[in-house]
Design a protein around this motif. Structure first.
Motif, mmCIF file in Angstrom:
data_model
loop_
_atom_site.group_PDB
_atom_site.id
_atom_site.type_symbol
_atom_site.label_atom_id
_atom_site.label_comp_id
_atom_site.label_asym_id
_atom_site.label_seq_id
_atom_site.Cartn_x
_atom_site.Cartn_y
_atom_site.Cartn_z
ATOM 1 N N PHE A 209 0.602 -1.080 0.094
ATOM 2 C CA PHE A 209 0.069 0.111 -0.181
ATOM 3 C C PHE A 209 0.824 1.360 0.005
ATOM 4 O O PHE A 209 1.934 1.136 0.564
ATOM 5 C CB PHE A 209 -0.841 0.049 1.216
ATOM 6 C CG PHE A 209 -1.732 -1.142 1.183
ATOM 7 C CD1 PHE A 209 -3.001 -0.965 0.555
ATOM 8 C CD2 PHE A 209 -1.729 -1.965 2.043
ATOM 9 C CE1 PHE A 209 -4.056 -2.051 0.524
ATOM 10 C CE2 PHE A 209 -2.787 -3.087 2.110
ATOM 11 C CZ PHE A 209 -3.779 -3.052 1.113
ATOM 12 N N SER A 210 0.306 2.308 -0.673
ATOM 13 C CA SER A 210 1.113 3.491 -0.828
ATOM 14 C C SER A 210 0.195 4.488 -0.196
ATOM 15 O O SER A 210 -1.045 4.717 -0.410
ATOM 16 C CB SER A 210 1.664 3.782 -2.016
ATOM 17 O OG SER A 210 2.242 5.132 -2.272
ATOM 18 N N PRO A 211 0.638 5.468 0.741
ATOM 19 C CA PRO A 211 -0.314 6.720 1.202
ATOM 20 C C PRO A 211 -0.356 7.770 0.108
ATOM 21 O O PRO A 211 0.533 7.998 -0.442
ATOM 22 C CB PRO A 211 0.702 6.942 2.686
ATOM 23 C CG PRO A 211 2.109 6.859 2.011
ATOM 24 C CD PRO A 211 2.074 5.380 1.452
ATOM 25 N N VAL A 212 -1.708 7.880 0.246
ATOM 26 C CA VAL A 212 -2.262 9.106 -0.675
ATOM 27 C C VAL A 212 -3.181 10.046 0.066
ATOM 28 O O VAL A 212 -4.041 9.547 0.861
ATOM 29 C CB VAL A 212 -2.918 8.437 -1.933
ATOM 30 C CG1 VAL A 212 -3.310 9.645 -2.951
ATOM 31 C CG2 VAL A 212 -2.166 7.662 -2.653
ATOM 32 N N ILE A 213 -2.924 11.432 -0.177
ATOM 33 C CA ILE A 213 -4.050 12.321 0.367
ATOM 34 C C ILE A 213 -5.021 12.910 -0.913
ATOM 35 O O ILE A 213 -4.480 13.257 -1.961
ATOM 36 C CB ILE A 213 -3.180 13.726 0.781
ATOM 37 C CG1 ILE A 213 -1.973 13.536 1.876
ATOM 38 C CG2 ILE A 213 -4.222 14.697 1.468
ATOM 39 C CD1 ILE A 213 -1.088 14.425 2.317
ATOM 40 N N VAL A 214 -6.210 12.599 -0.423
ATOM 41 C CA VAL A 214 -7.018 12.940 -1.232
ATOM 42 C C VAL A 214 -8.053 14.174 -0.840
ATOM 43 O O VAL A 214 -8.326 13.981 0.315
ATOM 44 C CB VAL A 214 -8.000 11.553 -1.587
ATOM 45 C CG1 VAL A 214 -8.631 11.153 -0.653
ATOM 46 C CG2 VAL A 214 -8.785 11.775 -2.865
ATOM 47 N N SER A 215 -8.580 14.842 -1.782
ATOM 48 C CA SER A 215 -9.464 15.863 -1.335
ATOM 49 C C SER A 215 -10.831 15.775 -1.671
ATOM 50 O O SER A 215 -10.968 15.344 -3.104
ATOM 51 C CB SER A 215 -8.595 17.293 -1.452
ATOM 52 O OG SER A 215 -8.601 17.554 -2.734
ATOM 53 N N LEU A 216 -11.787 16.618 -1.342
ATOM 54 C CA LEU A 216 -13.069 16.809 -1.773
ATOM 55 C C LEU A 216 -13.426 18.245 -1.708
ATOM 56 O O LEU A 216 -13.385 19.058 -0.518
ATOM 57 C CB LEU A 216 -14.274 16.038 -0.945
ATOM 58 C CG LEU A 216 -15.589 16.244 -1.330
ATOM 59 C CD1 LEU A 216 -15.625 15.869 -2.863
ATOM 60 C CD2 LEU A 216 -16.540 15.351 -0.582
ATOM 61 N N ASP A 217 -13.645 18.887 -2.989
ATOM 62 C CA ASP A 217 -13.860 20.327 -3.248
ATOM 63 C C ASP A 217 -15.427 20.504 -2.842
ATOM 64 O O ASP A 217 -16.260 20.027 -3.495
ATOM 65 C CB ASP A 217 -13.523 20.660 -4.532
ATOM 66 C CG ASP A 217 -13.181 22.364 -4.554
ATOM 67 O OD1 ASP A 217 -13.931 23.163 -3.865
ATOM 68 O OD2 ASP A 217 -12.434 22.812 -5.230
ATOM 69 N N LEU A 218 -15.728 21.539 -1.919
ATOM 70 C CA LEU A 218 -16.907 21.867 -1.715
ATOM 71 C C LEU A 218 -17.551 22.617 -2.810
ATOM 72 O O LEU A 218 -18.945 22.545 -2.775
ATOM 73 C CB LEU A 218 -17.227 22.523 -0.357
ATOM 74 C CG LEU A 218 -17.121 21.693 1.007
ATOM 75 C CD1 LEU A 218 -17.192 22.561 2.248
ATOM 76 C CD2 LEU A 218 -18.214 20.663 0.818
#
Length: 420
Positions: free
Chosen positions: A242-251
């Protein structure tokens, strides 16, 4: 002496919340001004721009639903005489008599917390989710959108502020565990709007299937720059890779986007050791990455100075955790979680262990001296005192009383209030 209303508002917006609550009994005009959501926002902007540590507070839990807080100044500079203030998450005796637990589910936003009431975590049919402001001790229960099934995990929550619509939003991620293969699982996403008091599903699928679940040490979701952020695990080839990823959700458009990460110097592309904990936090309005390398004996703190710009990642701290005060406090195998960044570069941190419910120690790292100073036990959240109410958009009996108080206020002021 009669002051113009504009000057009066400027004066009141710079006062502590505790004083403003007392001033509501001065006159109908004072009550009208202090209860106005426009004034709440103005007071919030002053509180956020102010470096006064008395308006910043440490929130700690004593037992079940009992919460206490102390000022950040008192904790850091007057720890021999800390003035604890009771903050009851339960707003009535009926709830408190049940001795049910209260858990803070995510990082606060503008003095509001998202909390849950119920038995220990892991149950599916028990919890009530509420928005709570500990400063004014106002609590609002969120409605249920749908019942959770036993095929789904306990939800992961986040709290944010939609500045375009002046709305507070709760996000909920729910993982379906029907499939034993992680990369085949699905995560559904729902958003709660405080303005509409309702949940709405996000139909665009969540791009990953596994959250980097460190909730006993880090909060899962953090809000900054108009976006929710999670640390997820990307399945590169098989279950153990597994590789860490930062994911975002734009409001603004409900779109997902991967956030570039720092150029880590001590961690490979995959998490080869379960003891390594990489999490995200928000400090001073910036997205940060915390790297706890237990086997390597170090803690690194990175901050993104320009949001979304990969080259702007800067390592703020790199602290050895094997030697020094952490070892003397038997904390060398604990994770460090930053809570607050001081103007001089010092950092307030708490210690924690994944899957552990032991007491947290609060430490201050003196950047210039490169030493830790222990503060206290039990505190876990730093927040700013605000007037933001979880009932601000709801037609409650309290709101009707405020309308009655508007009788006798100037016509222009009345129009301004009603048009809000």
């Amino acid at each position: 002496m009669n002051l113009p209303e504009e000057i009066l508002v400027e004066i009141l917006s710079r006062l502590p919340v505790k004083c403003l609550h007392r001033f509501k009994c001065v006159s109908k005009l004072f009550t009208c001004l202090i209860c106005d959501p426009h004034f709440h926002n103005k007071h919030l902007r002053h509180a956020q721009s102010c470096s006064n540590l008395e308006s910043k507070r440490l929130l700690a839990n004593i037992d079940f639903d009992l919460r206490v807080s102390c000022s950040l100044f008192s904790a850091c500079y007057n720890n021999t005489n800390i003035a604890w203030r009771p903050n009851y998450a339960a707003s009535n005796d009926k709830i408190r008599k049940k001795s049910i637990s209260v858990a803070v589910l995510c990082s606060h936003v503008n003095g509001l917390f998202c909390v849950s009431f119920g038995p220990p975590l892991g149950c599916f049919d028990w919890f009530e989710i509420c928005l709570w402001n500990p400063t004014i001790n106002e609590l609002r229960r969120l409605p249920n959108s749908s019942s959770l099934s036993h095929e789904e995990t306990e939800p992961h929550y986040g709290l944010g502020y939609d500045s375009a619509n002046d709305d507070y939003v709760v996000v909920r991620l729910i993982t379906n565990l029907n499939d034993m293969v992680p990369k085949k699982r699905s995560i559904r996403v729902e958003l709660y709007s405080l303005k509409t008091d309702s949940w709405t599903p996000i139909y665009q699928p969540f791009p990953y299937t596994m959250l980097h679940d460190l909730r006993d040490t880090y909060f899962d979701c953090h809000f900054v720059n108009g976006r929710f952020h999670w640390m997820v695990l990307c399945d590169k080839s098989n279950y153990h890779d597994f590789s860490p990823v930062i994911v975002s959700l734009d409001l603004s458009n409900y779109e997902y986007k991967d956030i570039p990460q720092p150029n880590y110097t001590k961690v490979p592309n995959t998490l080869v050791s379960w003891k390594d904990a990489i999490g995200i936090v928000v400090l001073d309005g910036r997205l940060c990455v915390c790297c706890n390398y237990i086997e390597r004996g170090s803690f690194d703190l990175w901050t993104m100075k320009d949001y979304g710009v990969h080259q702007s990642w800067t390592m703020m701290l790199s602290i050895p955790t094997i030697d020094g005060i952490l070892a003397s406090l038997n904390l060398s195998s604990w994770y460090l979680v930053p809570l607050y960044l001081f103007e001089n570069g010092d950092v307030l941190l708490k210690t924690g262990k994944i899957r552990s419910t032991g007491e947290r120690n609060i430490l201050v790292y003196k950047k210039d001296k490169k030493v830790f100073e222990p503060i206290l036990l039990g505190a876990s959240n730093v927040y700013t005192e605000t007037l933001i109410s979880p009932h601000r958009y709801i037609g409650t009996p309290a709101a009707l009383r405020i309308v009655k108080l508007l009788m006798g206020v100037s016509r222009d002021r009345l129009i301004q209030y009603v048009s809000y």
